[in-house]
Scaffold this motif. Sequence first.
Motif, short mmCIF file in Angstrom:
data_model
loop_
_atom_site.label_atom_id
_atom_site.label_comp_id
_atom_site.label_asym_id
_atom_site.label_seq_id
_atom_site.Cartn_x
_atom_site.Cartn_y
_atom_site.Cartn_z
N VAL A 199 47.06 6.05 -38.30
CA VAL A 199 46.86 6.52 -36.92
C VAL A 199 47.11 8.03 -36.90
O VAL A 199 48.02 8.52 -37.59
CB VAL A 199 47.87 5.86 -35.93
CG1 VAL A 199 47.58 6.29 -34.50
CG2 VAL A 199 47.85 4.34 -36.04
N ILE A 200 46.32 8.74 -36.09
CA ILE A 200 46.55 10.18 -35.90
C ILE A 200 46.98 10.41 -34.46
O ILE A 200 46.36 9.89 -33.52
CB ILE A 200 45.27 10.99 -36.20
CG1 ILE A 200 44.88 10.83 -37.68
CG2 ILE A 200 45.47 12.46 -35.85
CD1 ILE A 200 43.51 11.40 -38.03
N ILE A 201 48.06 11.15 -34.29
CA ILE A 201 48.49 11.60 -32.95
C ILE A 201 48.22 13.10 -32.91
O ILE A 201 48.72 13.85 -33.75
CB ILE A 201 49.99 11.33 -32.72
CG1 ILE A 201 50.29 9.84 -32.81
CG2 ILE A 201 50.42 11.89 -31.36
CD1 ILE A 201 51.78 9.51 -32.74
N PHE A 212 40.97 18.01 -42.82
CA PHE A 212 42.07 17.08 -42.58
C PHE A 212 41.54 15.75 -42.05
O PHE A 212 41.89 14.67 -42.53
CB PHE A 212 43.06 17.68 -41.58
CG PHE A 212 43.89 16.64 -40.90
CD1 PHE A 212 44.97 16.05 -41.55
CD2 PHE A 212 43.56 16.19 -39.62
CE1 PHE A 212 45.70 15.05 -40.94
CE2 PHE A 212 44.29 15.20 -39.00
CZ PHE A 212 45.36 14.62 -39.66
N ALA A 213 40.68 15.82 -41.02
CA ALA A 213 40.23 14.61 -40.34
C ALA A 213 39.36 13.75 -41.24
O ALA A 213 39.45 12.51 -41.22
CB ALA A 213 39.49 14.97 -39.06
N ARG A 214 38.53 14.38 -42.06
CA ARG A 214 37.67 13.62 -42.98
C ARG A 214 38.50 12.87 -44.03
O ARG A 214 38.13 11.79 -44.46
CB ARG A 214 36.71 14.56 -43.71
CG ARG A 214 35.54 15.03 -42.87
CD ARG A 214 34.43 15.57 -43.80
NE ARG A 214 33.38 16.19 -43.01
CZ ARG A 214 33.24 17.51 -42.84
NH1 ARG A 214 34.06 18.35 -43.42
NH2 ARG A 214 32.26 17.99 -42.11
N GLY A 215 39.62 13.46 -44.42
CA GLY A 215 40.38 12.89 -45.54
C GLY A 215 41.58 12.05 -45.18
O GLY A 215 42.16 11.39 -46.04
N ALA A 216 41.98 12.04 -43.91
CA ALA A 216 43.26 11.40 -43.55
C ALA A 216 43.32 9.93 -43.98
O ALA A 216 44.32 9.49 -44.55
CB ALA A 216 43.50 11.53 -42.04
N HIS A 217 42.27 9.18 -43.73
CA HIS A 217 42.31 7.73 -44.06
C HIS A 217 42.37 7.51 -45.57
O HIS A 217 42.90 6.49 -46.02
CB HIS A 217 41.13 6.99 -43.43
CG HIS A 217 39.80 7.35 -44.00
ND1 HIS A 217 39.16 8.54 -43.71
CD2 HIS A 217 38.97 6.69 -44.87
CE1 HIS A 217 38.00 8.58 -44.36
NE2 HIS A 217 37.87 7.47 -45.07
N ILE A 253 39.10 16.04 -34.01
CA ILE A 253 39.61 15.16 -35.07
C ILE A 253 38.91 13.81 -34.98
O ILE A 253 38.45 13.25 -35.99
CB ILE A 253 41.14 15.01 -34.98
CG1 ILE A 253 41.82 16.34 -35.37
CG2 ILE A 253 41.64 13.88 -35.86
CD1 ILE A 253 43.33 16.37 -35.16
N ALA A 254 38.81 13.26 -33.76
CA ALA A 254 38.18 11.94 -33.58
C ALA A 254 36.73 11.95 -34.05
O ALA A 254 36.20 10.94 -34.53
CB ALA A 254 38.25 11.53 -32.11
#
Length: 170
Positions: A60-62, A49-54, A75-76
């Motif tokens: 922004v991720i909360i 998820f974190a690698r692909g979000a952008h 995630i960060a």
Amino acid sequence: MKPRVSIIMGSTSDLEIMEQAAKLLAEMEIPYEINALSAHRVPEMVADFARGAHTRGIEVIIAGAGGAAHLPGVIAAFTPLPVIGVPIKSSNSIDGWDSVLSILQMPAGIPVATVALDGARNAGILAAQIISTGDGAIREKVIRFKKELAAKIDGANRELANIEMPFKVN
Ligand code: RP5
């Protein structure tokens, strides 16, 4: 409509808190997605998820979690996006400090913007403010939001002025 903010929580038991971020984003008319992912229970899914979000247009991720709250930090570690962490006082928290410190005390190089314990509404506001740096329409909404906060204090002071109390002179 594509999501601009991704709200992630460690468990659906965090939803009661995290939905406050969702409500704020809805007030600002910012599209979001909301999902549960656990740094401990599904670490590979968190990394994916974190690698692909952008790449999906997320800005922004909360991320909120309770107890040993590693989710926002993990995630960060994988994303170039700003991550806002929400410490949650959950069933496995000692007193909430465990979650606050797990999210707050990130090592140099991997920041997580940490809000107050159970402070998901502030996480929503901060996400809107981050988006507003590149979006004039959202900036106008943030400015209006702040004016409404000020108006509430004005109203509160007008009410206080009408309340009589011993030795009160204003
Ligand atoms: C954390 O453990 C979650 O973020 C939640 O706050 C807490 C308890 O999770 P459940 O056992 O209710 O699923 O990872």
